[in-house]
Design a protein around this motif. Sequence first.
Motif, mmCIF file in Angstrom:
data_model
loop_
_atom_site.group_PDB
_atom_site.id
_atom_site.type_symbol
_atom_site.label_atom_id
_atom_site.label_comp_id
_atom_site.label_asym_id
_atom_site.label_seq_id
_atom_site.Cartn_x
_atom_site.Cartn_y
_atom_site.Cartn_z
ATOM 1 N N ASP A 130 0.820 -1.212 0.000
ATOM 2 C CA ASP A 130 0.000 0.000 0.000
ATOM 3 C C ASP A 130 0.850 1.256 0.000
ATOM 4 N N LEU A 131 1.944 1.222 0.762
ATOM 5 C CA LEU A 131 2.850 2.367 0.835
ATOM 6 C C LEU A 131 3.455 2.671 -0.532
ATOM 7 N N LEU A 132 3.927 1.628 -1.206
ATOM 8 C CA LEU A 132 4.511 1.814 -2.537
ATOM 9 C C LEU A 132 3.442 2.166 -3.567
ATOM 10 N N TYR A 133 2.279 1.558 -3.413
ATOM 11 C CA TYR A 133 1.171 1.732 -4.364
ATOM 12 C C TYR A 133 0.709 3.185 -4.424
ATOM 13 N N ILE A 134 0.422 3.759 -3.240
ATOM 14 C CA ILE A 134 -0.070 5.140 -3.216
ATOM 15 C C ILE A 134 1.044 6.120 -3.573
ATOM 16 N N SER A 135 2.306 5.755 -3.269
ATOM 17 C CA SER A 135 3.433 6.634 -3.591
ATOM 18 C C SER A 135 3.747 6.638 -5.085
ATOM 19 N N THR A 136 3.277 5.640 -5.807
ATOM 20 C CA THR A 136 3.498 5.583 -7.252
ATOM 21 C C THR A 136 2.640 6.587 -8.007
ATOM 22 N N ILE A 137 1.482 6.924 -7.464
ATOM 23 C CA ILE A 137 0.489 7.721 -8.196
ATOM 24 C C ILE A 137 0.254 9.095 -7.594
ATOM 25 N N VAL A 138 -0.011 9.157 -6.281
ATOM 26 C CA VAL A 138 -0.500 10.393 -5.664
ATOM 27 C C VAL A 138 0.527 11.525 -5.641
ATOM 28 N N PRO A 139 1.817 11.301 -5.280
ATOM 29 C CA PRO A 139 2.756 12.432 -5.261
ATOM 30 C C PRO A 139 2.864 13.152 -6.595
ATOM 31 N N LYS A 140 2.907 12.415 -7.694
ATOM 32 C CA LYS A 140 2.979 13.017 -9.023
ATOM 33 C C LYS A 140 1.732 13.855 -9.295
ATOM 34 N N MET A 141 0.567 13.329 -8.926
ATOM 35 C CA MET A 141 -0.688 14.043 -9.149
ATOM 36 C C MET A 141 -0.728 15.341 -8.349
ATOM 37 N N LEU A 142 -0.332 15.301 -7.073
ATOM 38 C CA LEU A 142 -0.350 16.484 -6.224
ATOM 39 C C LEU A 142 0.690 17.509 -6.674
ATOM 40 N N LEU A 143 1.865 17.036 -7.053
ATOM 41 C CA LEU A 143 2.922 17.943 -7.504
ATOM 42 C C LEU A 143 2.524 18.655 -8.788
ATOM 43 N N ASP A 144 1.892 17.944 -9.704
ATOM 44 C CA ASP A 144 1.435 18.570 -10.948
ATOM 45 C C ASP A 144 0.418 19.671 -10.677
ATOM 46 N N GLN A 145 -0.520 19.405 -9.754
ATOM 47 C CA GLN A 145 -1.524 20.402 -9.420
ATOM 48 C C GLN A 145 -0.884 21.619 -8.748
ATOM 49 N N ALA A 146 0.072 21.392 -7.859
ATOM 50 C CA ALA A 146 0.716 22.495 -7.144
ATOM 51 C C ALA A 146 1.566 23.360 -8.070
ATOM 52 N N MET A 147 2.221 22.735 -9.061
ATOM 53 C CA MET A 147 3.127 23.458 -9.947
ATOM 54 C C MET A 147 2.474 23.872 -11.254
ATOM 55 N N GLY A 148 1.212 23.470 -11.436
ATOM 56 C CA GLY A 148 0.507 23.857 -12.654
ATOM 57 C C GLY A 148 1.024 23.184 -13.904
ATOM 58 N N GLN A 149 1.500 21.961 -13.798
ATOM 59 C CA GLN A 149 1.974 21.221 -14.964
ATOM 60 C C GLN A 149 1.270 19.869 -15.035
ATOM 61 N N ARG A 150 1.251 19.284 -16.250
ATOM 62 C CA ARG A 150 0.533 18.022 -16.436
ATOM 63 C C ARG A 150 1.319 16.996 -17.223
ATOM 64 N N ALA A 151 2.488 17.361 -17.697
ATOM 65 C CA ALA A 151 3.249 16.459 -18.576
ATOM 66 C C ALA A 151 3.872 15.312 -17.803
ATOM 67 N N ILE A 152 3.952 14.157 -18.452
ATOM 68 C CA ILE A 152 4.687 13.003 -17.937
ATOM 69 C C ILE A 152 5.418 12.378 -19.119
ATOM 70 N N SER A 153 6.691 12.098 -18.950
ATOM 71 C CA SER A 153 7.496 11.560 -20.042
ATOM 72 C C SER A 153 7.056 10.144 -20.390
ATOM 73 N N PHE A 154 7.469 9.698 -21.556
ATOM 74 C CA PHE A 154 7.150 8.334 -21.982
ATOM 75 C C PHE A 154 7.757 7.324 -21.015
ATOM 76 N N ALA A 155 9.016 7.565 -20.598
ATOM 77 C CA ALA A 155 9.677 6.666 -19.641
ATOM 78 C C ALA A 155 8.978 6.707 -18.290
ATOM 79 N N GLY A 156 8.588 7.908 -17.854
ATOM 80 C CA GLY A 156 7.887 8.037 -16.579
ATOM 81 C C GLY A 156 6.540 7.338 -16.593
ATOM 82 N N CYS A 157 5.831 7.453 -17.700
ATOM 83 C CA CYS A 157 4.533 6.790 -17.836
ATOM 84 C C CYS A 157 4.710 5.273 -17.845
ATOM 85 N N THR A 158 5.748 4.796 -18.515
ATOM 86 C CA THR A 158 6.031 3.354 -18.549
ATOM 87 C C THR A 158 6.347 2.830 -17.154
ATOM 88 N N ALA A 159 7.188 3.570 -16.413
ATOM 89 C CA ALA A 159 7.549 3.150 -15.054
ATOM 90 C C ALA A 159 6.331 3.144 -14.138
#
Length: 346
Positions: free
Chosen positions: A99-128
């Motif tokens: 659960d710790l790894l699971y939520i850390s895989t998705i939520v930090p990126k989502m929150l950081l994008d909202q805070a910084m006003g960005q939405r892009a994710i690289s092809f490698a990042g999306c694959t990972a």
Amino acid sequence: MEMWTKVQKEIQMLCGTRHHDPSDPDNRTAQWGNYSEYSDFVLLGLFSSSRFPWLLFALILLVFLISIASNTVLMVLIRVEPRLHTPMYFLLSHLSLMDLLYISTIVPKMLLDQAMGQRAISFAGCTAQHFLYLTLMGAEFFLLGLMAYDRYVAVCSPLRYPVLMSRRVCLLIVAAAWLGGSVDGFLLTPVTMQFPFCASREINHFFCEVPALLKLSCSDTSAYETAMYVCCILMLLVPFSVISASYARILLAVCSMREAEGRRKAVATCSSHMVVVSLFYGAAMYTYVLPQSYHTPEQDKAVSAFYTILTPVLNPLIYSLRNRDVAGALRKALGRCLSSAKVTAF
């Protein structure tokens, strides 16, 4: 004839399906055609359709912090408290890690994008993200099913429990869960990401989930979707059937108890466990088993939030922190911390 050849090259360039040929003088054109395969994606996110995005941001951040804290505390307690060195808590510690790894895989990126006003994710990042999400989700599917078997043995065959749930069996259960999830990730991720994405780069989701990615592909994915459908049915229905059968046998055994208080506690525990399991498996079945014609992007996001954001915070609260042994171990640990703090102060 020469004009028709040029038209074919232009069509291949637009679809991104032309093979590279170093001797081809138009190789740069082919490289431009393949730009769509490896360029960045854009995650439209969970906040774009919300009327109160920052309120939702604060709520998800709070849930994320509670999940990190509760799962970390549970793993530490199981590690340091001798009373919790039992098969059930060993399996729970791995559930908390997932659960710790699971939520850390998705939520930090989502929150950081909202805070910084960005939405892009690289092809490698999306694959990972795609690989980690599938691996951890698959591992949790298998582990929850095996944990239900553990509870069944503890209630229905208590005398044989030390043999049936020995340390070797527990290690095999955990290894099987992690291996099953890893196989899922290694099989599905390369196939999903090899499709040519020559449509819009905008993923109408808050992470790189399989159905949302396949909508961007400009090639025929029907055969792959059918294979994935069969795979998901096996991965979801088999563990869920084991869980349902185990808890049904447990409830039958509980009903034969003479003590009313014992029956009440056992029924309450089983009910709370089944609620969490139903949320997790039900949401996953909606996403991967229900035909796409019944889906809308908003419903997909809401349902995915159940098993990616809410489940990791519910598992430690339902399975462990309401447990008397865990609560006692927590009070004991807090007492030690307070006493050591007083000694240090003096």
